[in-house]
Design an enzyme around this catalytic site. Structure first.
Site, PDB file in Angstrom:
ATOM      1  N   ASP A 196      -2.599  -7.110  15.258  1.00  0.00           N
ATOM      2  CA  ASP A 196      -1.781  -5.897  15.329  1.00  0.00           C
ATOM      3  C   ASP A 196      -2.094  -5.067  16.572  1.00  0.00           C
ATOM      4  OD1 ASP A 196      -4.232  -5.012  14.483  1.00  0.00           O
ATOM      5  OD2 ASP A 196      -3.534  -4.124  12.603  1.00  0.00           O
TER       6      ASP A 196
ATOM      7  N   LYS B 277       1.742   1.956   7.440  1.00  0.00           N
ATOM      8  CA  LYS B 277       2.080   1.158   8.623  1.00  0.00           C
ATOM      9  C   LYS B 277       3.078   1.894   9.513  1.00  0.00           C
ATOM     10  CE  LYS B 277       0.773  -2.336   9.575  1.00  0.00           C
ATOM     11  NZ  LYS B 277      -0.420  -2.630  10.397  1.00  0.00           N
TER      12      LYS B 277
ATOM     13  N   HIS C 165      -0.561   1.441  16.319  1.00  0.00           N
ATOM     14  CA  HIS C 165      -0.852   0.280  17.172  1.00  0.00           C
ATOM     15  C   HIS C 165       0.200   0.147  18.284  1.00  0.00           C
ATOM     16  CE1 HIS C 165      -4.007  -0.919  14.423  1.00  0.00           C
ATOM     17  NE2 HIS C 165      -3.168  -0.880  13.417  1.00  0.00           N
TER      18      HIS C 165
ATOM     19  N   GLU D 105      -5.612   4.784  13.893  1.00  0.00           N
ATOM     20  CA  GLU D 105      -6.561   3.877  14.548  1.00  0.00           C
ATOM     21  C   GLU D 105      -7.259   4.464  15.766  1.00  0.00           C
ATOM     22  OE1 GLU D 105      -2.580   2.944  16.534  1.00  0.00           O
ATOM     23  OE2 GLU D 105      -3.289   3.423  14.503  1.00  0.00           O
TER      24      GLU D 105
ATOM     25  N   ARG E  74       0.839  -1.197   0.000  1.00  0.00           N
ATOM     26  CA  ARG E  74       0.000   0.000   0.000  1.00  0.00           C
ATOM     27  C   ARG E  74       0.878   1.253   0.000  1.00  0.00           C
ATOM     28  NH1 ARG E  74      -3.632  -1.449   5.192  1.00  0.00           N
ATOM     29  NH2 ARG E  74      -1.634  -2.366   5.778  1.00  0.00           N
TER      30      ARG E  74
ATOM     31  N   TYR F 195      -0.848   4.408  10.799  1.00  0.00           N
ATOM     32  CA  TYR F 195      -1.251   3.419  11.808  1.00  0.00           C
ATOM     33  C   TYR F 195      -0.039   3.157  12.706  1.00  0.00           C
ATOM     34  CZ  TYR F 195      -5.435   2.151   9.101  1.00  0.00           C
ATOM     35  OH  TYR F 195      -6.640   2.173   8.442  1.00  0.00           O
TER      36      TYR F 195
END
Length: 371
Positions: free
Chosen positions: A270, A75, A96, A118, A15, A94
């Site tokens: 994740d 990511k 996490h 997120e 991505r 993101y």
């Protein structure tokens, strides 16, 4: 503002955080965009397309991090990127954090501004930047689960929808949110017998109304989970607590109650995973077996369908990214409560409670950094 888009370097992550259309929007608002060479190729976007939209192509990831005031990614940064991140640099991606203590400490040390997709949250508690990838992951969970139920892949050798005279597979979905709902719809569409579990009775009532006849709703508690896993051929873990570690709904001792060849797909991996025996895997090596149970725990499932995922993600993230660029992160977060909730780490301080609780680190109230 100067925007930088590095190429994703996590295993099999194809991505990209910005499309050529997104570049054009930034340019229209007076911003400068730098894209790392070949960053969009995995999603079907050439360097020429970015240049035509107004971006400047830079040859290396180091060059992108060096020049950018705001880094837009998909990511979380991995270890090789940590040293590239500058103090006060805004990272919009993101993260996490609750599933990685190493990443948390690294971002605290770099004193970056970490705004996590997120945890951007609307007034109705929905998570607008998690929804598109949750939709993709929920649908993919069934696609991948069906594949690994095949005997050559280690599964029970069951066709999800069955055929005339042969019962279909039993699919158990833990969690009735976006991921669980999409997974249940996909499994039901393929003809499986589906059970979806959640702790919210209003949510179960809603699902009961909208799901087809081959989907049953059941209240989630330990007893019901233990009973349901005995019959399941495919189990989807779809539990999320925003910004915090997912609870373990399936523990190691429960594996003995499952049929050999049962497939577990933990979409929450994740965020630490809701299945105790799950640890993150990659698209390169997606599964492992414990006690004859197949575990599929890929932490970036949507990365396998990058064209769909990139368009779905950027449709959601771009309006927020434009706000951050137009106003600067401080003003944007003061004026937009949704963006404010996305702040996790600011200048060496944790400002999101779920992250501080996950690693027992000091918590700083957001008002102290947005004074």
């Amino acid at each position: 503002m100067i925007i930088g888009v590095p190429k994703e370097i996590k295993n099999n992550e194809n991505r990209v955080a910005l499309t050529p259309a997104g570049v054009a929007e930034f340019k229209k608002n007076g911003h400068t965009v730098y894209i790392q060479a070949s960053a969009g190729v995995g999603s079907g976007f050439t360097d020429e397309a970015y240049e035509k939209a107004g971006a400047t192509i830079l040859p290396t990831i180091e060059a992108v991090y060096e020049i950018a005031e705001m880094i837009v990614k998909v990511k979380e940064p991995i270890a090789s990127e940590y040293k590239l991140i500058k103090e006060n640099q805004l990272l919009f991606t993101y993260f996490h954090f609750a599933s990685s203590e190493e990443l948390t400490h690294a971002m605290l040390e770099r004193k970056a501004i970490c705004l996590a997709y997120e945890t951007v949250e609307k007034a109705d508690r929905s998570l607008p930047l998690l929804v598109p990838m949750s939709e993709v992951a929920g649908r993919m969970a069934i696609q991948e689960g069906a594949k690994y139920l095949e005997k050559p892949m280690g599964g029970r050798g069951i066709l999800l929808g069955g055929v005339a005279g042969v019962k279909p597979a039993n699919v158990l979905v833990l969690g009735g949110g976006i991921v669980g709902t999409q997974a249940a719809k996909m499994a039901a569409g393929l003809g499986a017998n589906v059970t979806i579990m959640d702790i919210s009775l209003p949510r179960l009532r809603y699902l009961e109304d909208v799901m087809p006849a081959n989907v049953d709703t059941v209240m989630s508690n330990e007893y019901n989970v233990r009973e349901a896993i005995k019959l399941a051929d495919l189990i989807i873990g779809a539990v999320l607590i925003p910004g915090a570690k997912a609870p373990h709904l399936i523990t190691r001792d429960m594996l003995k109650d499952m049929k050999p060849g049962t497939v577990l797909v933990d979409v929450a991996v994740d965020q630490g995973g809701c299945i105790e025996t799950c640890t993150p895997t990659t698209h390169e090596n997606p599964t492992f077996v414990i006690d004859e149970i197949v575990h599929y725990c890929v932490a970036n499932m949507p990365g396998a369908v990058p064209y769909t995922s990139t368009l779905a993600l950027t449709n959601a993230t771009l309006p927020y990214a434009i706000q951050l660029a137009n106003k600067g992160w401080e003003k944007a977060c003061k004026e937009n409560e949704e963006l404010k909730k996305g702040l996790n780490v600011v200048n060496g301080k944790i400002v999101y409670k779920g992250v501080s609780e996950a690693w027992k680190l000091p918590y700083c109230h957001i008002s102290e950094v947005l004074a």
